[in-house]
Design a protein around this motif. Structure first.
Motif, short mmCIF file in Angstrom:
data_model
loop_
_atom_site.label_atom_id
_atom_site.label_comp_id
_atom_site.label_asym_id
_atom_site.label_seq_id
_atom_site.Cartn_x
_atom_site.Cartn_y
_atom_site.Cartn_z
N ASN A 32 26.48 -6.12 90.57
CA ASN A 32 27.23 -6.44 89.15
C ASN A 32 28.76 -5.94 89.24
N LYS A 33 29.59 -5.29 90.25
CA LYS A 33 30.71 -5.82 90.98
C LYS A 33 31.08 -6.85 90.99
N ASN A 60 40.77 -4.74 91.07
CA ASN A 60 39.77 -3.78 92.63
C ASN A 60 40.43 -4.88 93.59
N LEU A 61 40.62 -6.22 94.12
CA LEU A 61 41.83 -5.97 94.85
C LEU A 61 42.88 -5.14 94.83
N SER A 100 33.44 -13.30 87.19
CA SER A 100 33.93 -13.35 86.13
C SER A 100 35.10 -13.26 85.07
N CYS A 101 35.61 -12.40 85.73
CA CYS A 101 36.74 -11.72 84.36
C CYS A 101 37.86 -11.78 85.84
N SER A 102 39.39 -12.63 85.84
CA SER A 102 39.95 -12.25 86.67
C SER A 102 40.83 -11.01 86.88
N GLU A 103 40.82 -10.37 85.73
CA GLU A 103 42.26 -9.35 86.09
C GLU A 103 41.18 -8.28 86.66
N GLU A 120 44.65 -9.35 105.50
CA GLU A 120 42.53 -9.62 104.91
C GLU A 120 42.80 -10.74 103.81
N GLU A 121 43.36 -9.81 102.70
CA GLU A 121 43.30 -10.04 101.28
C GLU A 121 44.73 -10.92 100.71
#
Length: 120
Positions: free
Chosen positions: A12-13, A27-28, A19-22, A72-73
């Motif tokens: 789900n996450k 989450n990032l 589907s949703c950039s926001e 990493e991100e």
């Protein structure tokens, strides 16, 4: 807390992030320390000890883990100098610097929300 990759919650996450950039962005940068690290680095490069001292109550282990995740991100750049003792500096990458106006807006929003909660 990490989510098991085989769980429905994980699926789900990931689906929401795709589907949703926001949601992907939140989450990032979510968690207790990432925004604090970004805030500390918004004025420029800091050595590990300077960064640790700028964030109250963060342990060395947690700071190390969060910085590794942020590397990493591609939010943080780590530069190691060939010196004795070794000198390590951290700074926001270009994409990490794009968070600065977002942080500034979150600060304003947070202050406004605190006032509303206090009934001012």
């Amino acid at each position: 807390m990490s989510i098991k990759e085989s769980s429905t919650n994980h699926e789900n996450k990931k689906g929401l992030e795709l589907s949703c950039s926001e949601i992907y962005a939140v989450n990032l940068i979510s968690g207790r320390w990432i925004l604090s690290i970004c805030y500390s680095l918004k004025t420029g490069k800091l050595r590990f000890s300077e960064l640790r001292n700028s964030i109250p109550n963060i342990s060395e282990r947690m700071l190390t883990m969060q910085l590794k995740k942020m590397e990493e991100e591609k939010l943080v750049l780590k530069k190691v100098y060939a010196e004795v003792p070794p000198r390590v500096e951290y700074e926001l990458t270009e994409i990490g610097q794009q968070l600065i106006p977002v942080l500034d807006q979150l600060e304003i929003w947070g202050e406004d929300h605190k006032k509303i909660k206090k009934g001012l």
